[in-house]
Every structure is written in structure tokens, then in C-alpha cells.
Design an enzyme around this catalytic site. Structure first.
Site, PDB file in Angstrom:
ATOM      1  N   HIS A   1       3.447  73.982   6.278  1.00  0.00           N
ATOM      2  CA  HIS A   1       4.525  74.721   6.964  1.00  0.00           C
ATOM      3  C   HIS A   1       5.440  73.811   7.769  1.00  0.00           C
ATOM      4  O   HIS A   1       6.158  74.283   8.660  1.00  0.00           O
ATOM      5  CB  HIS A   1       3.922  75.801   7.873  1.00  0.00           C
ATOM      6  CG  HIS A   1       3.137  76.829   7.121  1.00  0.00           C
ATOM      7  ND1 HIS A   1       2.216  77.638   7.727  1.00  0.00           N
ATOM      8  CD2 HIS A   1       3.118  77.168   5.815  1.00  0.00           C
ATOM      9  CE1 HIS A   1       1.671  78.445   6.815  1.00  0.00           C
ATOM     10  NE2 HIS A   1       2.205  78.180   5.656  1.00  0.00           N
TER      11      HIS A   1
ATOM     12  N   CYS B   1      18.713  68.761   8.850  1.00  0.00           N
ATOM     13  CA  CYS B   1      20.125  69.153   8.910  1.00  0.00           C
ATOM     14  C   CYS B   1      20.402  70.272   7.912  1.00  0.00           C
ATOM     15  O   CYS B   1      19.994  70.192   6.747  1.00  0.00           O
ATOM     16  CB  CYS B   1      21.032  67.963   8.605  1.00  0.00           C
ATOM     17  SG  CYS B   1      22.765  68.425   8.605  1.00  0.00           S
TER      18      CYS B   1
HETATM   19  N1  APR Z   1     -12.278  78.205  16.539  1.00  0.00           N
HETATM   20  C1  APR Z   1     -12.261  78.740  15.271  1.00  0.00           C
HETATM   21  N2  APR Z   1     -11.437  79.768  14.895  1.00  0.00           N
HETATM   22  C2  APR Z   1     -10.636  80.279  15.834  1.00  0.00           C
HETATM   23  C3  APR Z   1     -10.615  79.795  17.182  1.00  0.00           C
HETATM   24  C4  APR Z   1     -11.486  78.711  17.508  1.00  0.00           C
HETATM   25  N3  APR Z   1     -11.542  78.185  18.732  1.00  0.00           N
HETATM   26  N4  APR Z   1      -9.709  80.535  17.895  1.00  0.00           N
HETATM   27  C5  APR Z   1      -9.174  81.427  17.019  1.00  0.00           C
HETATM   28  N5  APR Z   1      -9.736  81.287  15.792  1.00  0.00           N
HETATM   29  C6  APR Z   1      -9.416  82.024  14.557  1.00  0.00           C
HETATM   30  C7  APR Z   1      -9.088  83.494  14.738  1.00  0.00           C
HETATM   31  O1  APR Z   1     -10.259  84.295  14.662  1.00  0.00           O
HETATM   32  C8  APR Z   1      -8.150  83.756  13.553  1.00  0.00           C
HETATM   33  O2  APR Z   1      -8.897  84.127  12.395  1.00  0.00           O
HETATM   34  O3  APR Z   1      -8.239  81.437  14.050  1.00  0.00           O
HETATM   35  C9  APR Z   1      -7.489  82.394  13.310  1.00  0.00           C
HETATM   36  C10 APR Z   1      -6.029  82.297  13.734  1.00  0.00           C
HETATM   37  O4  APR Z   1      -5.309  83.171  12.916  1.00  0.00           O
HETATM   38  P1  APR Z   1      -3.710  83.286  13.039  1.00  0.00           P
HETATM   39  O5  APR Z   1      -3.335  83.402  14.449  1.00  0.00           O
HETATM   40  O6  APR Z   1      -3.303  84.361  12.095  1.00  0.00           O
HETATM   41  O7  APR Z   1      -3.173  81.869  12.552  1.00  0.00           O
HETATM   42  P2  APR Z   1      -3.038  81.271  11.062  1.00  0.00           P
HETATM   43  O8  APR Z   1      -4.066  81.839  10.141  1.00  0.00           O
HETATM   44  O9  APR Z   1      -2.975  79.815  11.176  1.00  0.00           O
HETATM   45  O10 APR Z   1      -1.588  81.852  10.648  1.00  0.00           O
HETATM   46  C11 APR Z   1      -1.063  81.488   9.400  1.00  0.00           C
HETATM   47  O11 APR Z   1       1.038  82.519   9.941  1.00  0.00           O
HETATM   48  O12 APR Z   1       2.439  82.918  11.680  1.00  0.00           O
HETATM   49  C12 APR Z   1       2.303  82.197  10.522  1.00  0.00           C
HETATM   50  O13 APR Z   1       3.234  80.126   9.860  1.00  0.00           O
HETATM   51  C13 APR Z   1       2.337  80.710  10.768  1.00  0.00           C
HETATM   52  O14 APR Z   1       0.882  78.976   9.951  1.00  0.00           O
HETATM   53  C14 APR Z   1       0.917  80.275  10.477  1.00  0.00           C
HETATM   54  C15 APR Z   1       0.438  81.310   9.488  1.00  0.00           C
END
Ligand code: APR
EC number: 2.3.1.286
Length: 243
Positions: free
Chosen positions: A120, A128
Site C-alpha cells: 500500500h 507527483c
Molecule cells: N498484535 C496482533 N494483532 C493485533 C494487535 C497486536 N498487538 N493489535 C491489533 N491486532 C489485530 C486486530 O485484531 C485486527 O485483526 O490487527 C488487526 C488490525 O486490523 P485493521 O485495523 O483492519 O488493519 P489492516 O488489516 O492492516 O487493514 C488493512 O485497510 O484501511 C486499510 O489500507 C489500510 O492497510 C490497511 C488495510
């Protein structure tokens, strides 16, 4: 996960010729970086459609830049945690160990990882909108509407917004790694955003051992070989213990 399971993972990991980690916002949570969909996640407070789409940038680039400047200031003092440093150490010890990340925070690089595929983009790079120039810029006080030195057009964060295609070169690199890996660690991702959400299934389908590391189960947990629940910064260092 029993002690026996963890020993099995370590044997498989340290015997592997090619292991991969796929990471999401959860791996940076213990560094103080807000996740997206967690309790205090970014999308609980802000509407992604207003801030993280090309349409939003077309409509109001100043607002979008305000949001990314705020995130850059938030990330400025943040440092890697033991989950990031464990992956960097695995890269030093294992052949071909690769990190595929959805994160734009640059913490894997800061921890010392080098074999990184950023799906991402990266918040510390600007692109730019005119000539396509990509430049690294770590200042946390950019002008409200940063302009390109080369052509004078508006710069945008070098990140992938909702509704945008991922860079095909980056995607090819990710699938090449998933197609050949013997083991995949899926760390701190909710598994809700494609194409990353189906990358675990791709590796599993190719015969890799897939291990999920997350605070809680995700929609893909049943598909994987192990679902190791807890904080990544506490669980991952266990893989190095005694090795
Ligand atoms: N250790 C392990 N897992 C964790 C921890 C931790 N300390 N804290 C949170 N989590 C887990 C949560 O349970 C959840 O399943 O991490 C996950 C975070 O999920 P999201 O917030 O949805 O993030 P992500 O999966 O990276 O999102 C994907 O969505 O918003 C877009 O582009 C953005 O890259 C991002 C994509």
C-alpha cells in the site's frame, strides 16, 4: 497453541528455505500506531471516503493533506516494537525471509528489515500527480499543498487509496513470494481488505504452512494451520527463544 505447536513452528521456520510474513496494522499497534478497524481505529473516527480515495483528493486536496500530515506527525516519534525487530532478525538468520506489508508506516525498514514488499505504499514518500516523480520526504511540516520541484504540479502521498489499483510490479513480487514460500506468518491483519486478505489462502493452496498471529480470530482463521492469539510483540519473540 501448545508448547509442542510452538516448537513445531520453530523447527519448520528455521528449516525453511523461504518463509514470508504478511503484516497489517496490528503489528504496529504496540508501537502506538492506531489500527484502522480496532476499537480506537482510524476508521472509527474518520470516513475513509473523505480522506483516503482519489475522489476525495480531487475534491479537497487540502483536507486529505491535513489528514496525512496529522498521520505523519503521529508517526514521527514512533519506533519499531519487538514484533518488527523479530522479523528483522529472522531475515538475518533465514535465507530469503521476506516481509509483505500493508502498512505505510515504514517501521519494518526502521527495524532493519530489507526484503520488504510494501503493498500500500509508504507515507514517507510523495508522488507527483503530474510527472509521476516519487521522492522520499520525512518532514512533518510539509506545506499545506506540497508541489513538485520538477514540474510544479501537486504532490500526493505515495500510498494506495481505496478504489486504486496496487502497483502491478509490487503485486507480482508479492505473489512470487507467496507461490514459493514453505511458511507464511499472517500478523496483525483483520483480513478484510483485498488483495492482501486472500494472500494467506494463496500460500496455503500452494502447500505452505500458514500461521495467523492476531489478538483475535479473523474470517480466515479456520483456513490456516494455526491461529496463535495474543499480542504480536509478545508472541513473535518466542520464535527466537533458544535458537
Ligand atoms: N498484535 C496482533 N494483532 C493485533 C494487535 C497486536 N498487538 N493489535 C491489533 N491486532 C489485530 C486486530 O485484531 C485486527 O485483526 O490487527 C488487526 C488490525 O486490523 P485493521 O485495523 O483492519 O488493519 P489492516 O488489516 O492492516 O487493514 C488493512 O485497510 O484501511 C486499510 O489500507 C489500510 O492497510 C490497511 C488495510
Amino acid at each position: 497453541m501448545t508448547e509442542t505447536d510452538i516448537e513445531l513452528l520453530k523447527t519448520k521456520l528455521f528449516g525453511s528455505q523461504h518463509a514470508v510474513a504478511l503484516t497489517g496494522a496490528g503489528i504496529s499497534a504496540e508501537s502506538g500506531v492506531p489500527t484502522f478497524r480496532g476499537q480506537d481505529g482510524l476508521w472509527q473516527h474518520y470516513r475513509a471516503v473523505d480522506l483516503a480515495t482519489p475522489e476525495a483528493f480531487g475534491r479537497d486536496p487540502r483536507l486529505v493533506w491535513e489528514f496525512y500530515q496529522w498521520r505523519r506527525r503521529l508517526l514521527g516519534p514512533v519506533r519499531p516494537n519487538p514484533a518488527h525487530t523479530t522479523l528483522a532478525e529472522l531475515e538475518r538468520r533465514l535465507p530469503n525471509f521476506t516481509v509483505i506489508t500493508q502498512n505505510i508506516d515504514g517501521l519494518h525498514q526502521m527495524a532493519g528489515s530489507r526484503r520488504i514488499i510494501e503493498l500500500h505504499g509508504n507515507i514517507w514518500y510523495l508522488r507527483c500527480t503530474g510527472c509521476g516523480l516519487i521522492l522520499e520526504d520525512r518532514r512533518t511540516d510539509l506545506p499545506p499543498l506540497p508541489k513538485c520541484d520538477a514540474c510544479g504540479r501537486l504532490l500526493r502521498p505515495h500510498v494506495v487509496w481505496f478504489g486504486e489499483m496496487l502497483d502491478p510490479v509490487v503485486l507480482d513480487q508479492a505473489y512470487a513470494a507467496l507461490h514459493t514460500c514453505e511458511m507464511l506468518l499472517v500478523i496483525g491483519t483483520s483480513g478484510l481488505v483485498q488483495p492482501a486478505a486472500s494472500m494467506g489462502a494463496v500460500a496455503k493452496h500452494r502447500g505452505a504452512l500458514v500461521v495467523e498471529i492476531n489478538l483475535e480470530p479473523t474470517p480466515q482463521s479456520d483456513l490456516y494451520d494455526f491461529s496463535w492469539q495474543g499480542k504480536a510483540g509478545e508472541l513473535l519473540p518466542q520464535l527466537l527463544q533458544g535458537e
